[in-house]
Design an enzyme around this catalytic site. Structure first.
Site, PDB file in Angstrom:
ATOM      1  N   GLU A   1       0.841  -1.192   0.000  1.00 36.20           N
ATOM      2  CA  GLU A   1       0.000   0.000   0.000  1.00 36.20           C
ATOM      3  C   GLU A   1       0.882   1.251   0.000  1.00 36.20           C
ATOM      4  OE1 GLU A   1      -4.300  -1.282   1.336  1.00 36.20           O
ATOM      5  OE2 GLU A   1      -2.994  -1.214   3.079  1.00 36.20           O
TER       6      GLU A   1
HETATM    7  C1  HEC Z   1      -3.162   1.215  -2.002  1.00 34.70           C
HETATM    8  C2  HEC Z   1      -4.524   1.634  -1.650  1.00 34.70           C
HETATM    9  C3  HEC Z   1      -4.794   2.075  -0.232  1.00 34.70           C
HETATM   10  C4  HEC Z   1      -4.113   3.039   0.490  1.00 34.70           C
HETATM   11  C5  HEC Z   1      -2.904   3.831   0.096  1.00 34.70           C
HETATM   12  C6  HEC Z   1      -4.837   3.156   1.741  1.00 34.70           C
HETATM   13  N1  HEC Z   1      -5.909   2.304   1.769  1.00 34.70           N
HETATM   14 FE1  HEC Z   1      -7.302   2.161   3.197  1.00 34.70          FE
HETATM   15  N2  HEC Z   1      -8.008   0.485   2.347  1.00 34.70           N
HETATM   16  C7  HEC Z   1      -7.625  -0.020   1.121  1.00 34.70           C
HETATM   17  C8  HEC Z   1      -8.199  -1.338   0.929  1.00 34.70           C
HETATM   18  C9  HEC Z   1      -8.017  -2.241  -0.300  1.00 34.70           C
HETATM   19  C10 HEC Z   1      -8.930  -1.621   2.112  1.00 34.70           C
HETATM   20  C11 HEC Z   1      -9.640  -2.932   2.437  1.00 34.70           C
HETATM   21  C12 HEC Z   1      -8.550  -3.932   2.817  1.00 34.70           C
HETATM   22  C13 HEC Z   1      -9.057  -5.177   3.496  1.00 34.70           C
HETATM   23  O1  HEC Z   1     -10.199  -5.197   3.934  1.00 34.70           O
HETATM   24  O2  HEC Z   1      -8.294  -6.117   3.643  1.00 34.70           O
HETATM   25  C14 HEC Z   1      -8.815  -0.431   2.962  1.00 34.70           C
HETATM   26  C15 HEC Z   1      -9.462  -0.260   4.184  1.00 34.70           C
HETATM   27  C16 HEC Z   1      -9.476   0.938   4.891  1.00 34.70           C
HETATM   28  C17 HEC Z   1     -10.361   1.264   5.992  1.00 34.70           C
HETATM   29  C18 HEC Z   1     -11.445   0.372   6.538  1.00 34.70           C
HETATM   30  C19 HEC Z   1     -12.770   0.756   5.937  1.00 34.70           C
HETATM   31  C20 HEC Z   1     -13.840  -0.244   6.135  1.00 34.70           C
HETATM   32  O3  HEC Z   1     -14.973   0.050   5.749  1.00 34.70           O
HETATM   33  O4  HEC Z   1     -13.581  -1.334   6.642  1.00 34.70           O
HETATM   34  C21 HEC Z   1     -10.040   2.540   6.416  1.00 34.70           C
HETATM   35  C22 HEC Z   1     -10.710   3.325   7.532  1.00 34.70           C
HETATM   36  C23 HEC Z   1      -8.926   2.975   5.617  1.00 34.70           C
HETATM   37  N3  HEC Z   1      -8.626   1.992   4.686  1.00 34.70           N
HETATM   38  C24 HEC Z   1      -8.245   4.164   5.793  1.00 34.70           C
HETATM   39  C25 HEC Z   1      -7.012   4.406   5.206  1.00 34.70           C
HETATM   40  C26 HEC Z   1      -6.061   5.418   5.682  1.00 34.70           C
HETATM   41  C27 HEC Z   1      -6.262   6.323   6.870  1.00 34.70           C
HETATM   42  C28 HEC Z   1      -4.980   5.351   4.840  1.00 34.70           C
HETATM   43  C29 HEC Z   1      -3.697   6.143   4.916  1.00 34.70           C
HETATM   44  C30 HEC Z   1      -2.931   6.036   6.142  1.00 34.70           C
HETATM   45  C31 HEC Z   1      -5.288   4.321   3.840  1.00 34.70           C
HETATM   46  N4  HEC Z   1      -6.498   3.768   4.125  1.00 34.70           N
HETATM   47  C32 HEC Z   1      -4.467   4.004   2.766  1.00 34.70           C
HETATM   48  C33 HEC Z   1      -6.813   0.625   0.220  1.00 34.70           C
HETATM   49  C34 HEC Z   1      -5.905   1.610   0.583  1.00 34.70           C
END
Ligand code: HEC
Ligand code: HEC
Length: 325
Positions: free
Chosen positions: A130
């Site tokens: 990520e």
């Molecule tokens: C490369 C893409 C990517 C980046 C960069 C990223 N995310 Fe995500 N995020 C995802 C994905 C894909 C999931 C789901 C992963 C899983 O469930 O295993 C997720 C899940 C989440 C969730 C949970 C939401 C839910 O409904 O369950 C949150 C809150 C979140 N991310 C916040 C952040 C924050 C804050 C950052 C930066 C620090 C960030 N993400 C960086 C792709 C990303």
């Protein structure tokens, strides 16, 4: 008794499903939080710091990826890909959920492996596929920046910069991303807020879907099996859901029930982004979660109701504050 997904599911199956289940599970209308401008100065500073960090690509290993790359606040809080791309263009295996209203969720990630936004924030930052960030590099970058130390001071009372404070600010920003919609206005008594079709969709939803998609986020409160009524075809997914975390076969295809606020803007659907349209997602929910083939009219009503659940948070929260620096 400790409520594990398994004991809870067993209890649910034993209970009179329709009477008990639906009676206590419903939507909970939400209202707009205090506007950022009206907050006490340190609270406002924390939201603003969190917003800047959320949009800052420099936190990632190669300067390419911010939280906002995969969760675009102005476009419903997700990206439009089936699975997200992280540093170096690496594809993950799951669909990015919206961060709008994420503060209402009791289970974060598709397999519920985090329960608070504070705990969650550092995981994507450190994940190799990520943002691939290294704590020492992040802290050094923030410390030598011209304005971050002053912003940490304004938010926390002193200029110390730590990963915990970073997580706390990012979580505080996300908690502000609340989007009251026309459905909320209707539930709070404004009968003109929804047209007849949207109202039909809402009553069908409250009678059938809130068993799982309930609470203030219209989901996010529980872990449930995909294929609750009729088995999900094995060839449709390679993801075992909660089982990958617990190694327990009883948890196969158990996922955190997604929130449906803004779902009309967050295609493609499901944990693997394998379904392109909301119509098809709803049809599959009818078939596999309710054990029912929904009619075209029922699906159209539900789509109309879910579209009425779309709304933006306060406009200032949507902008990238790093642009002008
Ligand atoms: C490369 C893409 C990517 C980046 C960069 C990223 N995310 Fe995500 N995020 C995802 C994905 C894909 C999931 C789901 C992963 C899983 O469930 O295993 C997720 C899940 C989440 C969730 C949970 C939401 C839910 O409904 O369950 C949150 C809150 C979140 N991310 C916040 C952040 C924050 C804050 C950052 C930066 C620090 C960030 N993400 C960086 C792709 C990303
Ligand atoms: C028994 C629990 C259950 C019931 C009942 C249920 N759902 Fe779901 N729903 C889920 C789960 C679990 C998922 C996540 C599945 C996945 O991604 O693998 C989901 C996913 C969805 C999605 C995709 C969301 C996204 O962001 O990808 C939509 C849309 C949806 N449900 C709508 C409905 C509607 C409309 C109804 C009523 C007709 C309904 N659901 C009934 C458990 C349920």
């Amino acid at each position: 008794m400790k409520s594990t997904p398994k004991t809870r599911r067993a209890a649910l199956l034993a209970a009179p499903f329709l009477l008990l289940g639906n009676a206590c599970r419903d939507l909970q209308p939400i209202e707009a939080p205090t506007a950022v401008e009206a907050m006490a100065a340190p609270d406002r500073a924390k939201v603003e710091l969190g917003q800047r960090l959320f949009f800052d690509r420099q936190l990632s290993a190669d300067g390419s990826t911010a939280c906002a790359t995969c969760h675009v606040p102005v476009e419903g809080g997700d990206d439009d890909r089936a699975v997200s791309l992280g540093v170096g263009g690496q594809a993950g295996k799951r669909n990015s959920p919206t961060v709008l209203n994420a503060g209402f969720k009791a289970h974060l990630f598709w397999d519920g492996r985090a329960t608070t936004l504070e705990e969650q924030a550092l995981m994507p930052l450190r994940a190799k596929d990520e943002m691939g960030a290294d704590d020492a590099a992040v802290l050094a970058y923030l410390g030598r920046d011209a304005s971050y130390p002053g912003e940490f001071q304004a938010a926390f009372g002193d200029a110390a910069i730590s990963m915990e404070r970073l997580a706390s600010a990012v979580a505080t920003y996300q908690r502000q991303l609340v989007t009251p919609s026309r459905v909320d206005a209707f539930l709070l008594g404004d009968e003109g807020a929804l047209n007849a079709q949207e109202q039909r969709g809402l009553s069908f939803f409250r009678g059938n879907c809130t068993f799982c998609h309930d609470g203030p986020g219209v989901g996010g409160q529980r872990l449930e099996k995909l294929g609750f009524a009729t088995e999900w075809p094995a060839e449709r997914t390679h993801d075992l859901g909660l089982e990958e975390r617990t190694q327990d076969e009883g948890d196969r295809l158990v996922f955190a029930v997604p929130q449906l606020r803004n779902v009309a803007r967050t295609a493609p659907y499901f944990h693997d982004g394998s379904v392109a349209t909301l119509e098809e997602a709803i049809q599959l929910m009818g078939r596999h979660q309710l054990g029912e083939e929904l009619t075209e009219d029922q699906i159209a009503d539900l789509v109309a109701m879910l579209e009425a659940l779309s709304a933006d948070p306060e406009p200032r929260l949507l902008q990238d504050p790093n642009g002008s620096r």
